[in-house]
Design a protein around this motif. Structure first.
Motif, PDB file in Angstrom:
ATOM      1  N   VAL A 110    -113.663  19.019  64.363  1.00  0.00           N
ATOM      2  CA  VAL A 110    -113.127  20.307  63.908  1.00  0.00           C
ATOM      3  C   VAL A 110    -113.443  20.494  62.429  1.00  0.00           C
ATOM      4  O   VAL A 110    -113.251  19.583  61.616  1.00  0.00           O
ATOM      5  CB  VAL A 110    -111.598  20.366  64.136  1.00  0.00           C
ATOM      6  CG1 VAL A 110    -111.012  21.653  63.571  1.00  0.00           C
ATOM      7  CG2 VAL A 110    -111.294  20.255  65.623  1.00  0.00           C
ATOM      8  N   THR A 111    -113.938  21.662  62.077  1.00  0.00           N
ATOM      9  CA  THR A 111    -114.287  21.921  60.684  1.00  0.00           C
ATOM     10  C   THR A 111    -113.029  22.002  59.825  1.00  0.00           C
ATOM     11  O   THR A 111    -111.935  22.300  60.314  1.00  0.00           O
ATOM     12  CB  THR A 111    -115.066  23.230  60.555  1.00  0.00           C
ATOM     13  OG1 THR A 111    -114.229  24.323  60.978  1.00  0.00           O
ATOM     14  CG2 THR A 111    -116.318  23.189  61.418  1.00  0.00           C
ATOM     15  N   GLU A 112    -113.186  21.764  58.547  1.00  0.00           N
ATOM     16  CA  GLU A 112    -112.052  21.826  57.630  1.00  0.00           C
ATOM     17  C   GLU A 112    -111.486  23.239  57.583  1.00  0.00           C
ATOM     18  O   GLU A 112    -110.275  23.436  57.479  1.00  0.00           O
ATOM     19  CB  GLU A 112    -112.489  21.376  56.229  1.00  0.00           C
ATOM     20  CG  GLU A 112    -111.344  21.290  55.222  1.00  0.00           C
ATOM     21  CD  GLU A 112    -110.263  20.296  55.645  1.00  0.00           C
ATOM     22  OE1 GLU A 112    -109.080  20.537  55.295  1.00  0.00           O
ATOM     23  OE2 GLU A 112    -110.592  19.315  56.341  1.00  0.00           O
ATOM     24  N   GLU A 113    -112.355  24.236  57.669  1.00  0.00           N
ATOM     25  CA  GLU A 113    -111.901  25.628  57.655  1.00  0.00           C
ATOM     26  C   GLU A 113    -111.001  25.926  58.844  1.00  0.00           C
ATOM     27  O   GLU A 113    -109.925  26.525  58.696  1.00  0.00           O
ATOM     28  CB  GLU A 113    -113.104  26.564  57.660  1.00  0.00           C
ATOM     29  CG  GLU A 113    -112.737  28.037  57.653  1.00  0.00           C
ATOM     30  CD  GLU A 113    -113.948  28.942  57.720  1.00  0.00           C
ATOM     31  OE1 GLU A 113    -113.769  30.179  57.719  1.00  0.00           O
ATOM     32  OE2 GLU A 113    -115.082  28.409  57.780  1.00  0.00           O
ATOM     33  N   LEU A 114    -111.429  25.501  60.041  1.00  0.00           N
ATOM     34  CA  LEU A 114    -110.614  25.734  61.230  1.00  0.00           C
ATOM     35  C   LEU A 114    -109.329  24.933  61.164  1.00  0.00           C
ATOM     36  O   LEU A 114    -108.254  25.424  61.551  1.00  0.00           O
ATOM     37  CB  LEU A 114    -111.410  25.364  62.485  1.00  0.00           C
ATOM     38  CG  LEU A 114    -110.676  25.534  63.821  1.00  0.00           C
ATOM     39  CD1 LEU A 114    -110.225  26.972  64.013  1.00  0.00           C
ATOM     40  CD2 LEU A 114    -111.564  25.090  64.988  1.00  0.00           C
ATOM     41  N   ARG A 115    -109.398  23.722  60.674  1.00  0.00           N
ATOM     42  CA  ARG A 115    -108.200  22.890  60.555  1.00  0.00           C
ATOM     43  C   ARG A 115    -107.154  23.560  59.654  1.00  0.00           C
ATOM     44  O   ARG A 115    -105.956  23.578  59.963  1.00  0.00           O
ATOM     45  CB  ARG A 115    -108.577  21.510  60.006  1.00  0.00           C
ATOM     46  CG  ARG A 115    -107.454  20.474  60.107  1.00  0.00           C
ATOM     47  CD  ARG A 115    -107.874  19.184  59.410  1.00  0.00           C
ATOM     48  NE  ARG A 115    -109.142  18.708  59.927  1.00  0.00           N
ATOM     49  CZ  ARG A 115    -109.268  17.995  61.038  1.00  0.00           C
ATOM     50  NH1 ARG A 115    -108.193  17.704  61.752  1.00  0.00           N
ATOM     51  NH2 ARG A 115    -110.461  17.578  61.424  1.00  0.00           N
ATOM     52  N   GLN A 116    -107.600  24.117  58.550  1.00  0.00           N
ATOM     53  CA  GLN A 116    -106.668  24.785  57.634  1.00  0.00           C
ATOM     54  C   GLN A 116    -106.093  26.046  58.266  1.00  0.00           C
ATOM     55  O   GLN A 116    -104.902  26.343  58.098  1.00  0.00           O
ATOM     56  CB  GLN A 116    -107.384  25.120  56.330  1.00  0.00           C
ATOM     57  CG  GLN A 116    -107.679  23.911  55.460  1.00  0.00           C
ATOM     58  CD  GLN A 116    -108.283  24.308  54.125  1.00  0.00           C
ATOM     59  OE1 GLN A 116    -108.463  25.486  53.823  1.00  0.00           O
ATOM     60  NE2 GLN A 116    -108.620  23.308  53.320  1.00  0.00           N
ATOM     61  N   GLU A 117    -106.939  26.799  58.988  1.00  0.00           N
ATOM     62  CA  GLU A 117    -106.444  28.008  59.661  1.00  0.00           C
ATOM     63  C   GLU A 117    -105.328  27.666  60.639  1.00  0.00           C
ATOM     64  O   GLU A 117    -104.321  28.370  60.726  1.00  0.00           O
ATOM     65  CB  GLU A 117    -107.586  28.703  60.392  1.00  0.00           C
ATOM     66  CG  GLU A 117    -108.499  29.531  59.530  1.00  0.00           C
ATOM     67  CD  GLU A 117    -109.450  30.367  60.378  1.00  0.00           C
ATOM     68  OE1 GLU A 117    -109.099  31.514  60.726  1.00  0.00           O
ATOM     69  OE2 GLU A 117    -110.542  29.856  60.692  1.00  0.00           O
ATOM     70  N   ILE A 118    -105.521  26.586  61.408  1.00  0.00           N
ATOM     71  CA  ILE A 118    -104.509  26.191  62.388  1.00  0.00           C
ATOM     72  C   ILE A 118    -103.249  25.692  61.687  1.00  0.00           C
ATOM     73  O   ILE A 118    -102.124  26.028  62.082  1.00  0.00           O
ATOM     74  CB  ILE A 118    -105.086  25.103  63.319  1.00  0.00           C
ATOM     75  CG1 ILE A 118    -106.223  25.699  64.169  1.00  0.00           C
ATOM     76  CG2 ILE A 118    -104.004  24.514  64.208  1.00  0.00           C
ATOM     77  CD1 ILE A 118    -106.941  24.689  65.038  1.00  0.00           C
TER      78      ILE A 118
END
Length: 373
Positions: free
Chosen positions: A68-76
């Protein structure tokens, strides 16, 4: 040299017609071999030999397993649902049953809850109209606690959503149960959404997935996401998003020229190498095929300087088949195996361009073509 130049002219004319129209050859009618030579269109394509260096470059660029990308991780991690019009709120005031509408066995939490009106408000005893649209349940809880403190001593309040009605995204195309999916307080990614609608159907086209958001379109790969674990293809879905999984119709690889069973090879939930494609088309006709004339025609990305790229494989050396087994085809590629005489085939291609049609299937896409050669 002159032989190769004439052939490239033929190949370019065919590639432009095939890649622009999405068509394959269907010969018909009388051929006028006295017609003028087709124009030289080599400036519109890149011609690249299939070499070990090209294979290594392709393997480096292939999609591998990615977390999982860091961007998606932060969004979640930062995801919070905000209340919208049509949602139903359930509000509990502890030790004050008169302010908590009882649900009991007769009324559900949805039936007894507070519906968010079209103006974004709810009505609550003592407080009156409260603006809740665009707020989280925690923000609503704090707001009601502060306002009820004028009437109650240290009110203890809890707020949760009994029905999510305001926000939805849509999944269409080749999935088991296409339709709308509610956005809730649990963040849903593309991977979650595909599971929610029952997964892709048998005839889904895994190599393309379209996400429409706020007037923009993003092309992703369901194959890379589900089969290769490439989480770079995953997105957190939002209200109003449209996720479309195309059907696999006419999304295969066209096999033309001197193969034993020309036509269209389906390309669904797998990758095909050049060797795979030639094998499924019955192999090369060794008596008529030109060993240096195996070509893969591929449309370039929109906006590229050249309209297409033509990859050439020379199988006069058996080692070339090793490279072919590692050269990965893409949907809508055209694999074309040539024959001599080159100049005559060039004439046939140029005269058939106005009558191109789609190939039917792998068994009958080249009837009568050998007679022209």
């Amino acid at each position: 040299m002159r032989k190769h130049i004439n052939f490239f002219r033929m190949l370019i004319v065919a590639s432009i017609a095939l890649l622009i129209t999405g068509c394959a050859l269907s010969p018909g009618g009388d051929i006028d071999y006295d017609a003028p030579e087709p124009p030289d269109l080599t400036r519109l394509v890149d011609i690249m030999p299939i070499t070990p260096e090209l294979i290594w470059s392709q393997e480096e660029q292939e999609r591998k397993v990615h977390p999982v990308t860091e961007e998606l991780r932060q969004e979640i991690t930062q995801y919070e649902y905000t209340v919208g019009v049509g949602d139903v709120l359930s509000i509990v005031v502890y030790d004050h049953p008169e302010l908590t509408i009882p649900t009991g066995g007769e009324r559900s939490a949805v039936e007894a809850g507070n519906i968010v009106r079209a103006d974004g408000t709810i009505f609550y005893p003592f407080v009156g109209r409260v603006q809740v649209e665009g707020k989280t349940t925690e923000e609503i809880r704090v707001l009601l606690t502060r306002q009820l403190a004028n009437f109650l001593t240290e009110p203890q309040i809890d707020v949760f959503i009994a029905a999510y009605n305001s926000k939805r995204f849509h999944v269409t195309g080749a999935v088991e149960t296409p339709g709308s999916v509610s956005v809730t307080n649990v963040p849903l990614t593309i991977l979650d959404a595909i599971n929610e609608v029952g997964g892709p159907t048998q005839n889904a086209f895994w190599h393309e997935m379209l996400l429409f958001r706020n007037g923009t379109e993003e092309e992703l790969s369901l194959f890379s996401l589900l089969s290769e674990g490439d989480q770079r293809q995953n997105r957190l879905l939002r209200d109003g998003d449209l996720l479309h999984i195309p059907f696999a119709d006419n999304q295969g690889v066209a096999m033309l020229g001197q193969v034993r069973t020309p036509g269209n090879l389906p390309m669904n939930r797998e990758r095909l190498s050049l060797t795979d494609a030639l094998s499924r088309a019955g192999g090369i006709n060794e008596q008529t095929a030109e060993p240096s004339g195996i070509f893969v025609l591929r449309r370039n990305e929109p906006g590229a300087e050249k309209i297409a790229t033509v990859y050439q494989l020379d199988v006069s050396n058996a080692i070339a088949f090793v490279m072919a087994s590692n050269f990965q085809l893409e949907p809508k590629d055209v694999v074309y195996v040539t024959t001599a005489p080159i100049a005559r085939w060039n004439r046939v291609i140029s005269l058939l361009l106005p009558t191109l049609t789609l190939p039917g299937d792998i068994s009958g896409g080249n009837d009568g073509l050998n007679d022209l050669l």
